[in-house]
Write a protein that holds these residues in place. Structure first.
Motif, PDB file in Angstrom:
ATOM      1  N   GLU A 217       0.686  -1.278  -0.016  1.00 17.99           N
ATOM      2  CA  GLU A 217       0.046  -0.208  -0.102  1.00 17.99           C
ATOM      3  C   GLU A 217       0.912   1.104  -0.022  1.00 17.99           C
ATOM      4  OE1 GLU A 217      -2.806   0.198   3.172  1.00 17.99           O
ATOM      5  OE2 GLU A 217      -3.501  -2.123   2.736  1.00 17.99           O
ATOM      6  N   VAL A 218       0.534   2.168  -0.865  1.00 17.62           N
ATOM      7  CA  VAL A 218       1.101   3.491  -0.886  1.00 17.62           C
ATOM      8  C   VAL A 218       0.621   4.578  -0.067  1.00 17.62           C
ATOM      9  CG1 VAL A 218       2.324   5.339  -2.689  1.00 17.62           C
ATOM     10  CG2 VAL A 218       2.008   2.785  -3.399  1.00 17.62           C
ATOM     11  N   PHE A 219       1.542   5.253   0.514  1.00 16.20           N
ATOM     12  CA  PHE A 219       1.185   6.424   1.360  1.00 16.20           C
ATOM     13  C   PHE A 219       1.881   7.674   1.093  1.00 16.20           C
ATOM     14  CE2 PHE A 219       0.050   2.732   4.100  1.00 16.20           C
ATOM     15  CZ  PHE A 219      -0.822   2.993   4.734  1.00 16.20           C
ATOM     16  N   GLU A 220       1.189   8.641   1.139  1.00 20.57           N
ATOM     17  CA  GLU A 220       1.491   9.963   0.758  1.00 20.57           C
ATOM     18  C   GLU A 220       1.577  10.828   1.931  1.00 20.57           C
ATOM     19  OE1 GLU A 220       2.638  10.729  -2.159  1.00 20.57           O
ATOM     20  OE2 GLU A 220       1.801   8.916  -3.329  1.00 20.57           O
ATOM     21  N   THR A 221       1.151  10.751   2.935  1.00 18.64           N
ATOM     22  CA  THR A 221       0.936  11.557   4.243  1.00 18.64           C
ATOM     23  C   THR A 221       1.684  10.641   5.618  1.00 18.64           C
ATOM     24  OG1 THR A 221      -1.341  10.893   4.605  1.00 18.64           O
ATOM     25  CG2 THR A 221      -0.875  13.019   3.340  1.00 18.64           C
ATOM     26  N   GLU A 222       1.540  11.013   6.756  1.00 11.99           N
ATOM     27  CA  GLU A 222       1.842  10.357   7.830  1.00 11.99           C
ATOM     28  C   GLU A 222       0.647   9.512   8.394  1.00 11.99           C
ATOM     29  OE1 GLU A 222       3.621  13.172  10.589  1.00 11.99           O
ATOM     30  OE2 GLU A 222       4.924  14.233   8.808  1.00 11.99           O
ATOM     31  N   ASN A 223      -0.246   9.366   7.853  1.00 13.14           N
ATOM     32  CA  ASN A 223      -1.299   8.452   8.555  1.00 13.14           C
ATOM     33  C   ASN A 223      -1.054   7.052   8.587  1.00 13.14           C
ATOM     34  OD1 ASN A 223      -1.383   8.063   5.857  1.00 13.14           O
ATOM     35  ND2 ASN A 223      -3.623   8.091   5.799  1.00 13.14           N
ATOM     36  N   TRP A 224       0.112   6.669   8.046  1.00 11.96           N
ATOM     37  CA  TRP A 224       0.667   5.435   8.314  1.00 11.96           C
ATOM     38  C   TRP A 224       0.814   5.192   9.877  1.00 11.96           C
ATOM     39  CZ3 TRP A 224       5.321   5.036  10.603  1.00 11.96           C
ATOM     40  CH2 TRP A 224       6.397   6.124  10.325  1.00 11.96           C
ATOM     41  N   GLU A 226      -1.179   6.116  12.650  1.00 12.86           N
ATOM     42  CA  GLU A 226      -2.389   5.520  13.243  1.00 12.86           C
ATOM     43  C   GLU A 226      -2.687   4.148  12.651  1.00 12.86           C
ATOM     44  OE1 GLU A 226      -1.891   8.608  11.745  1.00 12.86           O
ATOM     45  OE2 GLU A 226      -1.534   9.930  13.609  1.00 12.86           O
ATOM     46  N   HIS A 227      -2.425   4.124  11.087  1.00 16.43           N
ATOM     47  CA  HIS A 227      -2.713   2.673  10.324  1.00 16.43           C
ATOM     48  C   HIS A 227      -2.200   1.520  11.000  1.00 16.43           C
ATOM     49  CE1 HIS A 227      -4.929   0.368   7.825  1.00 16.43           C
ATOM     50  NE2 HIS A 227      -4.225   0.619   6.562  1.00 16.43           N
ATOM     51  N   THR A 228      -0.847   1.962  11.382  1.00 20.78           N
ATOM     52  CA  THR A 228      -0.039   0.691  11.904  1.00 20.78           C
ATOM     53  C   THR A 228      -0.784   0.349  13.464  1.00 20.78           C
ATOM     54  OG1 THR A 228       1.903   1.560  10.673  1.00 20.78           O
ATOM     55  CG2 THR A 228       2.235   0.119  12.593  1.00 20.78           C
ATOM     56  N   LEU A 229      -0.630   1.571  14.072  1.00 14.98           N
ATOM     57  CA  LEU A 229      -1.177   1.447  15.454  1.00 14.98           C
ATOM     58  C   LEU A 229      -2.262   0.567  15.748  1.00 14.98           C
ATOM     59  CD1 LEU A 229      -0.060   1.948  18.456  1.00 14.98           C
ATOM     60  CD2 LEU A 229      -1.484   4.031  18.248  1.00 14.98           C
ATOM     61  N   ALA A 230      -3.610   0.851  14.558  1.00 13.09           N
ATOM     62  CA  ALA A 230      -4.863   0.321  14.641  1.00 13.09           C
ATOM     63  C   ALA A 230      -4.712  -1.277  14.694  1.00 13.09           C
ATOM     64  CB  ALA A 230      -5.681   0.858  13.616  1.00 13.09           C
ATOM     65  N   GLY A 231      -3.544  -1.905  14.210  1.00 14.11           N
ATOM     66  CA  GLY A 231      -3.451  -3.341  14.275  1.00 14.11           C
ATOM     67  C   GLY A 231      -3.377  -3.933  12.748  1.00 14.11           C
ATOM     68  N   GLU A 232      -2.948  -5.120  12.679  1.00 17.17           N
ATOM     69  CA  GLU A 232      -3.112  -5.802  11.478  1.00 17.17           C
ATOM     70  C   GLU A 232      -2.453  -5.160  10.325  1.00 17.17           C
ATOM     71  OE1 GLU A 232      -6.708  -7.479  10.673  1.00 17.17           O
ATOM     72  OE2 GLU A 232      -6.693  -9.101  12.267  1.00 17.17           O
ATOM     73  N   PHE A 233      -1.436  -4.296  10.550  1.00 18.66           N
ATOM     74  CA  PHE A 233      -0.808  -3.617   9.605  1.00 18.66           C
ATOM     75  C   PHE A 233       0.905  -3.342   9.832  1.00 18.66           C
ATOM     76  CE2 PHE A 233       0.706   0.488   7.496  1.00 18.66           C
ATOM     77  CZ  PHE A 233       0.484   0.174   6.171  1.00 18.66           C
ATOM     78  N   SER A 234       1.635  -3.284   9.046  1.00 15.01           N
ATOM     79  CA  SER A 234       3.025  -2.976   9.285  1.00 15.01           C
ATOM     80  C   SER A 234       3.666  -1.936   8.158  1.00 15.01           C
ATOM     81  CB  SER A 234       3.811  -4.067   9.279  1.00 15.01           C
ATOM     82  OG  SER A 234       3.520  -5.240  10.266  1.00 15.01           O
ATOM     83  N   PHE A 235       4.441  -1.014   8.607  1.00 12.87           N
ATOM     84  CA  PHE A 235       4.972  -0.155   7.652  1.00 12.87           C
ATOM     85  C   PHE A 235       6.354  -0.425   7.366  1.00 12.87           C
ATOM     86  CE2 PHE A 235       6.843   3.943   6.421  1.00 12.87           C
ATOM     87  CZ  PHE A 235       5.842   4.507   5.589  1.00 12.87           C
TER      88      PHE A 235
END
Length: 377
Positions: A217-224, A226-235
């Protein structure tokens, strides 16, 4: 100081030319450049300094959550161990029944039923009292070795169960690309790959790296964050870059954070260099004097200080992590129990053959004695 016209780091074109900073150095539009990541293909069109920094890629994930407590009863053993117990215990009952059946056929004694024999072996595994023992030596040898196997298995299960009930276990951490691919329902992302990053993830021969790139998944802002902290996601990104953002937004005054860095570092480049046509030795003297380490330490300290200043007076979360140190017993730990079970079967079968041998010659001796008495009479 100026940027390249296309504002790119540098990737190869079809005609052998390069774009971005590398292209400017290739066509001598610049004398030297600052931070450029080194790769084998870039080194063919530009000169470069000695590597002064190698910022690897790491995987940022939320700290492992606790395992569900309602599965603690099954957690001491892995699935293959449980399946082995089911199969081995059932087959042990069948083997005992077959030996008893064969002995009753040879000796003429009363045989046993299959269902009670199978339940009998299961009762031994579940530590139930033994109602009756076989009358012949074959069955007793087999039952004795099966008792020894059950003692080893139940002792291992009890000790491991106590550990799992006393200390709450956690999911295994994500440290490698393979861990990401093996985790069901897990996703990952990064910033848009450019330059050397693009070359590595799109030109790799490693199937794991290619699979990671296909589902990125491609991110353009720093919302990764919160997305990582929500669970089931790694950056996935450069270690120093991630450390700065985590220190700025999600680190308390004690240095604790809800994130976990993967222990495996991926040095996807040859390192950070200065690209040039000509360069003096002054840069290397500054690096060897420790200027780079001083800069990085100062950046992190400023981020910690700024974050604590902004959050002054607010209750800061204290993120801690407790390592359980528990070990799930596998076939490798308990292979001795299964070897003992096999050895018990072999010894019981050998005893069965010996019993048949003595029984056969005992009948022959009785027949000879009877014949001799009849002849004398």
């Amino acid at each position: 100081m100026q940027q390249p016209l296309d504002k790119k780091w540098g990737t190869p074109a079809d005609d052998g030319n390069w774009t971005g900073i590398v292209g400017d150095l290739q066509h001598q539009k610049a004398d030297f450049s600052l931070d450029v990541t080194l790769s084998e293909s870039r080194s063919t069109v530009m000169d470069y300094s000695r590597v002064y920094q190698n910022d690897p890629y790491v995987i940022l994930s939320p700290k492992p959550s606790s395992l569900p407590r309602h599965l603690s009863l099954t957690r001491p053993f892995e699935g293959e161990v449980w399946m082995s117990f089911l199969v081995c215990t059932s087959f042990m009952g069948v083997i005992l029944w077959l030996l008893q059946k064969a002995w009753s056929w040879v000796s003429g004694e009363l045989g046993v039923s299959l269902v009670p024999t199978v339940f009998h072996t299961w009762g031994i595994m579940l530590l139930a009292p033994i109602p009756t023992l076989p009358t012949n030596s074959t069955g007793r040898v087999l039952i004795g070795w099966w008792l020894l196997v059950c003692v080893i298995v139940t002792t291992g299960y009890r000790s491991s169960l106590i550990a799992h009930l006393s200390v709450q276990g956690k999911y295994p951490p994500i440290n490698t690309f393979q861990d990401l691919l093996n985790r069901d329902g897990w996703s990952w992302g990064s910033y848009k790959f450019e330059g050397g990053n693009f070359l590595y993830f799109n030109g790799s021969t490693d199937p794991d790296v290619l699979e990671i790139n296909r589902n990125m998944e491609v991110f353009e802002t720093e919302n990764w964050l919160e997305h990582t902290l929500a669970g089931e996601f790694s950056f996935i990104y450069l270690k120093t870059w991630i450390q700065i953002f985590v220190a700025r937004h999600y680190t308390d005054k004690y240095g604790n954070t809800p994130y976990q860095y993967g222990t495996t570092e991926y040095p996807i480049f040859g390192g950070n260099v200065w690209g040039f046509r000509q360069i003096s030795k002054m840069k290397q003297r500054l690096i060897e004097a420790g200027l780079l380490s001083l800069w990085l330490d100062d950046v992190l300290k400023n981020e910690f200080k700024q974050n604590n200043t902004e959050e002054e007076g607010k209750e800061q979360p204290l993120y801690t992590e407790q390592e359980s140190g528990q070990v799930v017993l596998t076939l490798d730990h308990l292979q001795g129990a299964f070897y003992l079970s096999l050895l018990g079967c072999c010894l019981a079968f050998g005893t069965f053959l010996i019993e048949i041998f003595f029984h056969y010659y005992h009948i022959q001796d009785q027949d000879l004695a009877t014949t001799a008495r009849h002849n004398i009479m």
